[in-house]
Design a protein around this motif. Sequence first.
Motif, PDB file in Angstrom:
ATOM      1  N   LYS A   1      -4.104  -5.836 -17.758  1.00 58.30           N
ATOM      2  CA  LYS A   1      -4.663  -7.173 -18.013  1.00 58.30           C
ATOM      3  C   LYS A   1      -3.645  -8.136 -18.610  1.00 58.30           C
ATOM      4  O   LYS A   1      -3.870  -9.358 -18.620  1.00 58.30           O
ATOM      5  N   ASP A   2      -2.532  -7.610 -19.120  1.00 56.06           N
ATOM      6  CA  ASP A   2      -1.508  -8.456 -19.729  1.00 56.06           C
ATOM      7  C   ASP A   2      -0.328  -8.712 -18.795  1.00 56.06           C
ATOM      8  O   ASP A   2       0.623  -9.406 -19.159  1.00 56.06           O
TER       9      ASP A   2
ATOM     10  N   PHE B   1      -4.689  -8.406 -13.571  1.00 56.73           N
ATOM     11  CA  PHE B   1      -5.820  -7.503 -13.401  1.00 56.73           C
ATOM     12  C   PHE B   1      -6.982  -7.949 -14.294  1.00 56.73           C
ATOM     13  O   PHE B   1      -6.769  -8.452 -15.385  1.00 56.73           O
ATOM     14  N   SER B   2      -8.186  -7.745 -13.805  1.00 58.21           N
ATOM     15  CA  SER B   2      -9.386  -8.125 -14.547  1.00 58.21           C
ATOM     16  C   SER B   2      -9.479  -7.335 -15.853  1.00 58.21           C
ATOM     17  O   SER B   2      -9.205  -6.133 -15.888  1.00 58.21           O
ATOM     18  N   LYS B   3      -9.881  -8.002 -16.932  1.00 58.98           N
ATOM     19  CA  LYS B   3     -10.064  -7.329 -18.214  1.00 58.98           C
ATOM     20  C   LYS B   3     -11.272  -6.391 -18.160  1.00 58.98           C
ATOM     21  O   LYS B   3     -11.303  -5.366 -18.832  1.00 58.98           O
ATOM     22  N   ALA B   4     -12.255  -6.754 -17.343  1.00 58.04           N
ATOM     23  CA  ALA B   4     -13.463  -5.935 -17.236  1.00 58.04           C
ATOM     24  C   ALA B   4     -13.281  -4.743 -16.309  1.00 58.04           C
ATOM     25  O   ALA B   4     -13.904  -3.704 -16.484  1.00 58.04           O
TER      26      ALA B   4
ATOM     27  N   VAL C   1      -7.142 -10.491 -10.104  1.00 60.26           N
ATOM     28  CA  VAL C   1      -7.708 -11.833 -10.245  1.00 60.26           C
ATOM     29  C   VAL C   1      -6.573 -12.838 -10.466  1.00 60.26           C
ATOM     30  O   VAL C   1      -5.432 -12.461 -10.724  1.00 60.26           O
ATOM     31  N   VAL C   2      -6.907 -14.103 -10.381  1.00 58.30           N
ATOM     32  CA  VAL C   2      -5.926 -15.166 -10.615  1.00 58.30           C
ATOM     33  C   VAL C   2      -5.460 -15.116 -12.068  1.00 58.30           C
ATOM     34  O   VAL C   2      -6.276 -15.022 -12.990  1.00 58.30           O
ATOM     35  N   ALA C   3      -4.160 -15.187 -12.287  1.00 61.78           N
ATOM     36  CA  ALA C   3      -3.607 -15.170 -13.643  1.00 61.78           C
ATOM     37  C   ALA C   3      -3.857 -16.502 -14.343  1.00 61.78           C
ATOM     38  O   ALA C   3      -3.934 -17.556 -13.703  1.00 61.78           O
ATOM     39  N   GLU C   4      -3.969 -16.458 -15.655  1.00 54.14           N
ATOM     40  CA  GLU C   4      -4.240 -17.650 -16.447  1.00 54.14           C
ATOM     41  C   GLU C   4      -3.149 -18.704 -16.262  1.00 54.14           C
ATOM     42  O   GLU C   4      -3.426 -19.906 -16.181  1.00 54.14           O
ATOM     43  N   LYS C   5      -1.901 -18.261 -16.181  1.00 56.33           N
ATOM     44  CA  LYS C   5      -0.796 -19.212 -15.991  1.00 56.33           C
ATOM     45  C   LYS C   5      -0.935 -19.956 -14.668  1.00 56.33           C
ATOM     46  O   LYS C   5      -0.628 -21.153 -14.583  1.00 56.33           O
TER      47      LYS C   5
ATOM     48  N   ARG D   1      -7.049 -25.902  -0.325  1.00 61.20           N
ATOM     49  CA  ARG D   1      -7.046 -24.919   0.759  1.00 61.20           C
ATOM     50  C   ARG D   1      -5.874 -23.947   0.616  1.00 61.20           C
ATOM     51  O   ARG D   1      -6.035 -22.727   0.730  1.00 61.20           O
ATOM     52  N   GLY D   2      -4.695 -24.484   0.364  1.00 63.66           N
ATOM     53  CA  GLY D   2      -3.515 -23.634   0.214  1.00 63.66           C
ATOM     54  C   GLY D   2      -3.651 -22.688  -0.966  1.00 63.66           C
ATOM     55  O   GLY D   2      -3.303 -21.509  -0.881  1.00 63.66           O
ATOM     56  N   TRP D   3      -4.173 -23.201  -2.072  1.00 65.61           N
ATOM     57  CA  TRP D   3      -4.325 -22.382  -3.290  1.00 65.61           C
ATOM     58  C   TRP D   3      -5.341 -21.278  -3.068  1.00 65.61           C
ATOM     59  O   TRP D   3      -5.127 -20.127  -3.441  1.00 65.61           O
ATOM     60  N   ARG D   4      -6.460 -21.632  -2.431  1.00 67.47           N
ATOM     61  CA  ARG D   4      -7.515 -20.645  -2.197  1.00 67.47           C
ATOM     62  C   ARG D   4      -7.073 -19.563  -1.219  1.00 67.47           C
ATOM     63  O   ARG D   4      -7.389 -18.380  -1.391  1.00 67.47           O
ATOM     64  N   ASN D   5      -6.361 -19.956  -0.186  1.00 67.67           N
ATOM     65  CA  ASN D   5      -5.879 -18.971   0.776  1.00 67.67           C
ATOM     66  C   ASN D   5      -4.910 -17.991   0.124  1.00 67.67           C
ATOM     67  O   ASN D   5      -4.936 -16.789   0.409  1.00 67.67           O
ATOM     68  N   TYR D   6      -4.058 -18.499  -0.757  1.00 64.50           N
ATOM     69  CA  TYR D   6      -3.106 -17.612  -1.425  1.00 64.50           C
ATOM     70  C   TYR D   6      -3.833 -16.626  -2.342  1.00 64.50           C
ATOM     71  O   TYR D   6      -3.481 -15.444  -2.406  1.00 64.50           O
ATOM     72  N   TYR D   7      -4.871 -17.112  -3.049  1.00 62.46           N
ATOM     73  CA  TYR D   7      -5.573 -16.254  -4.007  1.00 62.46           C
ATOM     74  C   TYR D   7      -6.860 -15.676  -3.415  1.00 62.46           C
ATOM     75  O   TYR D   7      -7.828 -15.430  -4.133  1.00 62.46           O
ATOM     76  N   ARG D   8      -6.865 -15.433  -2.116  1.00 62.75           N
ATOM     77  CA  ARG D   8      -8.064 -14.905  -1.450  1.00 62.75           C
ATOM     78  C   ARG D   8      -8.413 -13.482  -1.900  1.00 62.75           C
ATOM     79  O   ARG D   8      -9.533 -13.029  -1.675  1.00 62.75           O
ATOM     80  N   LEU D   9      -7.486 -12.775  -2.543  1.00 56.13           N
ATOM     81  CA  LEU D   9      -7.783 -11.417  -3.006  1.00 56.13           C
ATOM     82  C   LEU D   9      -8.673 -11.412  -4.250  1.00 56.13           C
ATOM     83  O   LEU D   9      -9.203 -10.374  -4.618  1.00 56.13           O
ATOM     84  N   ASP D  10      -8.813 -12.576  -4.884  1.00 52.06           N
ATOM     85  CA  ASP D  10      -9.740 -12.700  -6.013  1.00 52.06           C
ATOM     86  C   ASP D  10     -11.129 -12.972  -5.433  1.00 52.06           C
ATOM     87  O   ASP D  10     -11.381 -14.036  -4.874  1.00 52.06           O
ATOM     88  N   THR D  11     -12.044 -12.017  -5.574  1.00 58.37           N
ATOM     89  CA  THR D  11     -13.346 -12.101  -4.916  1.00 58.37           C
ATOM     90  C   THR D  11     -14.487 -12.462  -5.870  1.00 58.37           C
ATOM     91  O   THR D  11     -15.662 -12.269  -5.541  1.00 58.37           O
TER      92      THR D  11
END
Length: 240
Positions: free
Chosen positions: A89-90, A98-101, A107-111, A144-154
Motif C-alpha cells: 500500500k506504500d 495497491f489497495s489498503k483494503a 488502484v490509482v496512486a494518490e500522487k 479519456r486518456g487518463w481513464r484508459n491508462y488506469y483501466r486496471l482500477d475497477t
Amino acid sequence: MEEGLVSPRTQGVPQGSPLSPLLSNVMLTELDWEIESRGLSHVRYADDCNIYVKSEKAAQRVLNSITQYVEGELKLRVNRDKSGTFRPKDSTFLGYTFSKADSKRIVVAEKSMKRLWTKLHKMFNSARGTSLKKTIERLTPVLRGWRNYYRLDTRKQFWNEMDERIRHHLRELIWIAWKRPKTRAQNLIKLGLDLETAWKSSVNGRGAWWNSGQAHMNLTIKNARFARLGLYSLRFMAIC
C-alpha cells in the motif's frame, strides 16, 4: 542546456526517447533472468523494478543481494535514494499502488490523483468566460486518456465520485457565468425551478462552490445535459 546555452550531447539519450526503454531492456534482461532464477515474482518497466516477497526481512535481504548483483555483475549504479523496502500500500509503480483494503487489488496512486486534479483545476480556472461546450471539449481527451491508462482500477464508487466532482466543477462554472442574482433566478425558473425557490437560491449569499453542489443546481443542470455535450464518463469507460 548548460547555463542557458545549448551544447552538443556526448553521452546519454534524450529523456522520453523510445531509445531509452529499449536500451534498458538490453542492459537489464540479465537482471530479469537472475530474479526469475531465484523464484521471485517481479515486474520491471525500463529501469524501474519491483520485486514481491512475503516479509520485510526477506525484502531487505533481496534488496541487498540484488543491489550487489546489479553493481557487481552488471556494472550499473543503483539509486539508493529511490530504492527501499515497502509494504504494497506504500509503493507506487507506473502511477499505480495497491489497495489498503485488499493488497491483491491495484488502484490509482494518490500522487497520480493529485497530478490530475492540479491539471483539471487549471483547466476549470481558465474556462471562466468560455462556453460549457468548449470546456467539455477540452476536458474529454484528458479524461479519456487518463481513464484508459488506469483501466486496471475497477472500483465503481471511486470513478462515480470522480464523475460527480467533475460535474460539480462544471456547475460551479455555470453559476459563476450567471453572475447576478436576477440572472440566476431567471435561469433557474427557465430550467424548471419554482419561483420562490429560485429567488431564495439566487440571493442566499453563499459561494459558487457551495451553490453548485445544492439541489437547485443538481435539479436544473442535470447530468444528461453534460452527457449531451459530450462529457466523458469515467464510470462508463470506453477504450479509445
